[in-house]
Design a protein around this motif. Structure first.
Motif, PDB file in Angstrom:
ATOM      1  N   LEU A 110      27.923 152.437 -83.653  1.00 41.35           N
ATOM      2  CA  LEU A 110      28.628 151.249 -83.182  1.00 41.35           C
ATOM      3  C   LEU A 110      28.655 150.165 -84.250  1.00 41.35           C
ATOM      4  N   HIS A 111      27.537 149.986 -84.928  1.00 40.76           N
ATOM      5  CA  HIS A 111      27.476 148.983 -85.983  1.00 40.76           C
ATOM      6  C   HIS A 111      28.432 149.329 -87.124  1.00 40.76           C
ATOM      7  N   ALA A 112      28.486 150.606 -87.491  1.00 38.92           N
ATOM      8  CA  ALA A 112      29.389 151.041 -88.574  1.00 38.92           C
ATOM      9  C   ALA A 112      30.848 150.847 -88.192  1.00 38.92           C
ATOM     10  N   ALA A 113      31.117 150.902 -86.879  1.00 44.02           N
ATOM     11  CA  ALA A 113      32.488 150.714 -86.401  1.00 44.02           C
ATOM     12  C   ALA A 113      32.834 149.244 -86.207  1.00 44.02           C
ATOM     13  N   GLY A 114      31.916 148.359 -86.602  1.00 36.86           N
ATOM     14  CA  GLY A 114      32.181 146.924 -86.495  1.00 36.86           C
ATOM     15  C   GLY A 114      31.818 146.324 -85.166  1.00 36.86           C
ATOM     16  N   GLY A 115      30.987 147.010 -84.384  1.00 39.00           N
ATOM     17  CA  GLY A 115      30.604 146.509 -83.069  1.00 39.00           C
ATOM     18  C   GLY A 115      29.420 145.573 -83.138  1.00 39.00           C
ATOM     19  N   GLY A 116      28.910 145.213 -81.956  1.00 36.70           N
ATOM     20  CA  GLY A 116      27.744 144.357 -81.869  1.00 36.70           C
ATOM     21  C   GLY A 116      28.092 142.883 -81.802  1.00 36.70           C
ATOM     22  N   ILE A 117      27.028 142.064 -81.752  1.00 37.71           N
ATOM     23  CA  ILE A 117      27.188 140.620 -81.624  1.00 37.71           C
ATOM     24  C   ILE A 117      28.092 140.048 -82.711  1.00 37.71           C
ATOM     25  N   LEU A 118      27.932 140.535 -83.932  1.00 40.38           N
ATOM     26  CA  LEU A 118      28.679 139.927 -85.034  1.00 40.38           C
ATOM     27  C   LEU A 118      30.178 140.178 -84.936  1.00 40.38           C
ATOM     28  N   SER A 119      30.595 141.213 -84.207  1.00 40.47           N
ATOM     29  CA  SER A 119      32.038 141.395 -84.010  1.00 40.47           C
ATOM     30  C   SER A 119      32.591 140.296 -83.108  1.00 40.47           C
ATOM     31  N   THR A 120      31.811 139.875 -82.108  1.00 42.87           N
ATOM     32  CA  THR A 120      32.235 138.759 -81.271  1.00 42.87           C
ATOM     33  C   THR A 120      32.164 137.448 -82.040  1.00 42.87           C
ATOM     34  N   VAL A 121      31.194 137.330 -82.947  1.00 43.09           N
ATOM     35  CA  VAL A 121      31.122 136.141 -83.804  1.00 43.09           C
ATOM     36  C   VAL A 121      32.414 135.997 -84.599  1.00 43.09           C
ATOM     37  N   GLU A 122      32.895 137.077 -85.164  1.00 43.54           N
ATOM     38  CA  GLU A 122      34.126 137.022 -85.965  1.00 43.54           C
ATOM     39  C   GLU A 122      35.307 136.550 -85.122  1.00 43.54           C
ATOM     40  N   ALA A 123      35.449 137.102 -83.904  1.00 43.46           N
ATOM     41  CA  ALA A 123      36.567 136.715 -83.040  1.00 43.46           C
ATOM     42  C   ALA A 123      36.430 135.277 -82.565  1.00 43.46           C
ATOM     43  N   THR A 124      35.209 134.860 -82.262  1.00 46.51           N
ATOM     44  CA  THR A 124      34.991 133.512 -81.749  1.00 46.51           C
ATOM     45  C   THR A 124      35.221 132.471 -82.837  1.00 46.51           C
ATOM     46  N   ARG A 125      34.812 132.765 -84.058  1.00 42.58           N
ATOM     47  CA  ARG A 125      35.068 131.842 -85.161  1.00 42.58           C
ATOM     48  C   ARG A 125      36.560 131.669 -85.416  1.00 42.58           C
ATOM     49  N   ALA A 126      37.321 132.702 -85.107  1.00 38.17           N
ATOM     50  CA  ALA A 126      38.765 132.639 -85.361  1.00 38.17           C
ATOM     51  C   ALA A 126      39.503 131.845 -84.287  1.00 38.17           C
ATOM     52  N   ALA A 127      38.857 131.569 -83.154  1.00 39.48           N
ATOM     53  CA  ALA A 127      39.497 130.815 -82.080  1.00 39.48           C
ATOM     54  C   ALA A 127      39.318 129.321 -82.317  1.00 39.48           C
ATOM     55  N   ASP A 128      40.269 128.525 -81.832  1.00 39.82           N
ATOM     56  CA  ASP A 128      40.083 127.077 -81.914  1.00 39.82           C
ATOM     57  C   ASP A 128      39.411 126.591 -80.633  1.00 39.82           C
ATOM     58  N   GLU A 129      39.103 125.294 -80.579  1.00 47.01           N
ATOM     59  CA  GLU A 129      38.360 124.776 -79.430  1.00 47.01           C
ATOM     60  C   GLU A 129      39.153 124.888 -78.143  1.00 47.01           C
ATOM     61  N   ASP A 130      40.468 124.711 -78.206  1.00 45.40           N
ATOM     62  CA  ASP A 130      41.282 124.884 -77.006  1.00 45.40           C
ATOM     63  C   ASP A 130      41.202 126.315 -76.502  1.00 45.40           C
ATOM     64  N   GLY A 131      41.182 127.265 -77.433  1.00 49.17           N
ATOM     65  CA  GLY A 131      41.057 128.659 -77.045  1.00 49.17           C
ATOM     66  C   GLY A 131      39.722 128.959 -76.401  1.00 49.17           C
ATOM     67  N   LEU A 132      38.668 128.342 -76.918  1.00 48.68           N
ATOM     68  CA  LEU A 132      37.352 128.531 -76.315  1.00 48.68           C
ATOM     69  C   LEU A 132      37.291 127.908 -74.924  1.00 48.68           C
ATOM     70  N   ARG A 133      37.896 126.739 -74.773  1.00 48.35           N
ATOM     71  CA  ARG A 133      37.937 126.123 -73.449  1.00 48.35           C
ATOM     72  C   ARG A 133      38.691 127.000 -72.463  1.00 48.35           C
ATOM     73  N   ALA A 134      39.792 127.579 -72.897  1.00 51.29           N
ATOM     74  CA  ALA A 134      40.572 128.456 -72.018  1.00 51.29           C
ATOM     75  C   ALA A 134      39.761 129.681 -71.607  1.00 51.29           C
ATOM     76  N   ALA A 135      38.976 130.214 -72.529  1.00 50.50           N
ATOM     77  CA  ALA A 135      38.145 131.375 -72.213  1.00 50.50           C
ATOM     78  C   ALA A 135      37.076 131.006 -71.183  1.00 50.50           C
ATOM     79  N   VAL A 136      36.402 129.885 -71.387  1.00 53.83           N
ATOM     80  CA  VAL A 136      35.384 129.461 -70.426  1.00 53.83           C
ATOM     81  C   VAL A 136      36.020 129.195 -69.069  1.00 53.83           C
ATOM     82  N   ARG A 137      37.195 128.576 -69.065  1.00 56.39           N
ATOM     83  CA  ARG A 137      37.877 128.279 -67.803  1.00 56.39           C
ATOM     84  C   ARG A 137      38.211 129.568 -67.053  1.00 56.39           C
ATOM     85  N   ARG A 138      38.704 130.565 -67.774  1.00 55.86           N
ATOM     86  CA  ARG A 138      39.024 131.848 -67.150  1.00 55.86           C
ATOM     87  C   ARG A 138      37.762 132.498 -66.568  1.00 55.86           C
ATOM     88  N   HIS A 139      36.699 132.508 -67.342  1.00 51.83           N
ATOM     89  CA  HIS A 139      35.454 133.125 -66.875  1.00 51.83           C
ATOM     90  C   HIS A 139      34.840 132.323 -65.724  1.00 51.83           C
TER      91      HIS A 139
END
Length: 411
Positions: A110-139
Motif C-alpha cells: 500500500l505504501h509503495a502504491a502511494g497509500g497511507g496518511i501521506l496520500s491524504t496529506v497530499e490531497a488536503t494540501r492541494a485543497a483551499d480553505e473553502d474546499g476544506l470547509r465544504a468537506a467538513v460541511r458534507r461530513h
C-alpha cells in the motif's frame, strides 16, 4: 449543527420512550456506566435552546403561549450523540487503497502504491480553505443524519503551517470542536520526527492554540515515540490546550503512561492494550476512547471494552471517521459493534457516546443528557424501544434530530 428557524419552544410529545444516562456525574464508570433512566409515554419540553423539562405525558400540565409540537408517537428520544474522535477534515479519498487492501495487499504494498496518511496529506494540501470547509460541511451532515449533534474533528492531514491552520479554521467554522493533531505523521520534507516536532511547536502551535481546543499525537512505531509525545504535549499544555493521544492501536508504546502522567483527557484506540494497561487506565482519570469501526475496517483485534468497563475505567465510544481506516460516520453502528464485539450493554454504549464522550470534550455539564438545563439536542429513533440504537445494525433507525431545541432534520 444545522441552522433553522421557528418558535423558541418545542414540545416533543407522546414518545414511546425517553432514555438518558442516569444521575448528573461525568464521566460514568463501573456500575453507573450502565445505569439508564427510561421514561415510558414521555415528553420533552425545550425552551430557548435548552431542555425545560422531561417526564410522563400524564404529568404534563397546560402550556400557554407560542409552542411548536412534534408528534413522537412510535418514536424514542435519546440525547444527541457526541462523536469525540473524528478526522472529518480531509480532501480526496483512499478508495484505491481500500480496493488493494480488499485484494490482500499489505502495508508495504500500500505504501509503495502511494497509500497511507501521506496520500491524504497530499490531497488536503492541494485543497483551499473553502474546499476544506465544504468537506467538513458534507461530513457534518452525514453525521447529523446518523444522530450526531456534537462532533470533534482533528487536523493532521496538512502537516504544514498553512494547511493545519486552515483545517482548524474550517472545522470551527462548520460547527466542529477542533483538535490540533499536529503530530500525526512525519511529512516527507522533514528528515525525522524530532526535526518535524521542532518546526511544529515553533511555527504552528502558537496560532493553532488560538483556534484548537485540544492537541493530539499518534504514539506508534513509525509515528512518534512516548518521549516525543511527552515533549509535544507538554508544550501544548503550556499553550493552554487540553491533551489527547492516539495510543496502543497496533503496539503498546507507553501512550497510556504518558496520558496518565500528563493528565490527558483521553487516550484513544487501545486495540493493543494488555492487562497492565487496563489496570493503569482504570486507576486514572483518563478516558479510554474505543474505536471499534477502525478495528473492524483493518481486521485488527477489538479494544478490550468489557475488561476496561469491569476494571472501572472511564470509557467513551467514537467513530474515528477518516478516509483510510474508518470511513464511517455512524455512531449507531459503533453502538452495535460495542454491544456485539466489545460486550458492552446498550446502556453502557449509550453513556459512552453521550455523557462520557461529552466529558472528553469538556462539555458534560451541557450536552449528553436529556435533563433540565442541558442543551436541547435530541435524537428521535423510529423504533418502539430505545435499545434499537444498538440492536438495529446500522439501518435507518434515526428518524429525526433536534439541535438546540429546533428540528434540524427528519427522515
Amino acid at each position: 449543527m444545522s441552522a433553522n428557524h421557528g418558535p423558541s419552544r418545542l414540545l416533543v410529545r407522546d414518545l414511546e420512550q425517553l432514555v438518558t444516562p442516569a444521575g448528573g456525574d461525568a464521566p460514568l464508570r463501573g456500575a453507573a456506566l450502565g445505569d439508564a433512566e427510561v421514561i415510558e409515554d414521555a415528553y420533552v419540553l425545550c425552551e430557548d435552546g435548552r431542555i425545560a423539562s422531561v417526564g410522563r405525558m400524564r404529568d404534563l400540565g397546560a402550556l400557554d403561549g407560542d409552542l411548536e409540537e412534534l408528534d413522537g408517537r412510535g418514536l424514542c428520544a435519546l440525547p444527541g450523540l457526541v462523536d469525540c474522535h473524528t478526522h472529518a477534515c480531509f480532501a480526496g479519498d483512499r478508495v484505491d487503497e481500500f480496493e488493494l487492501r480488499a485484494k490482500g495487499a499489505g502495508y508495504e504494498e500500500l505504501h509503495a502504491a502511494g497509500g497511507g496518511i501521506l496520500s491524504t496529506v497530499e490531497a488536503t494540501r492541494a485543497a483551499d480553505e473553502d474546499g476544506l470547509r465544504a468537506a467538513v460541511r458534507r461530513h457534518r451532515e452525514w453525521m447529523l443524519h446518523a444522530g450526531t449533534t456534537t462532533f470533534e474533528a482533528k487536523s493532521g492531514y496538512g502537516l504544514d503551517r498553512e494547511t493545519e491552520l486552515a483545517s482548524l479554521r474550517a472545522i470551527a467554522a462548520e460547527g466542529g470542536i477542533p483538535t490540533w493533531l499536529g503530530a500525526h505523521a512525519v511529512p516527507p520534507e522533514f528528515e525525522d520526527a524530532d526535526a518535524y516536532l521542532e518546526f511544529a511547536l515553533a511555527e504552528v502551535l502558537p496560532e493553532a492554540a488560538r483556534i484548537a481546543q485540544a492537541a493530539d499525537v499518534f504514539v506508534e512505531q513509525g509515528a512518534f515515540s512516548a518521549e516525543q509525545a511527552r515533549r509535544y504535549l507538554s508544550a501544548c499544555r503550556e499553550a493552554g490546550l487540553a491533551l489527547r493521544l492516539h495510543g496502543d492501536q497496533f503496539t503498546e508504546q507507553g501512550a497510556i503512561e504518558v496520558a496518565v502522567e500528563l493528565g490527558a483527557r483521553s487516550v484513544d484506540h487501545l486495540e493493543a492494550t494488555g492487562e497492565q494497561g487496563v489496570r493503569t487506565l482504570a486507576k486514572s482519570d483518563v478516558v479510554g476512547v474505543l474505536l471499534p469501526v477502525s478495528a473492524l475496517f483493518l481486521g485488527r483485534p477489538m479494544p478490550p471494552g468489557r475488561s476496561l468497563a469491569e476494571a472501572g475505567a472511564a470509557i467513551a465510544l467514537a467513530t474515528d471517521f477518516n478516509p483510510g481506516s474508518a470511513f464511517c460516520e455512524s455512531l449507531p453502528l459503533v453502538c452495535s459493534l460495542a454491544s456485539t464485539q466489545l460486550k458492552l450493554s446498550p446502556a453502557e454504549a449509550l453513556a459512552a457516546c453521550t455523557v462520557n464522550a461529552a466529558h472528553v470534550l469538556g462539555r458534560a455539564d451541557r450536552i449528553g443528557r436529556l435533563a433540565p438545563g442541558y442543551q436541547a439536542d435530541i435524537v428521535l429513533l423510529g423504533a418502539p424501544d430505545w435499545r434499537y440504537l444498538a440492536y438495529h445494525l446500522d439501518g435507518e433507525v434515526v428518524s429525526g434530530v433536534v439541535t438546540a431545541g429546533r428540528l434540524a432534520w427528519r427522515r
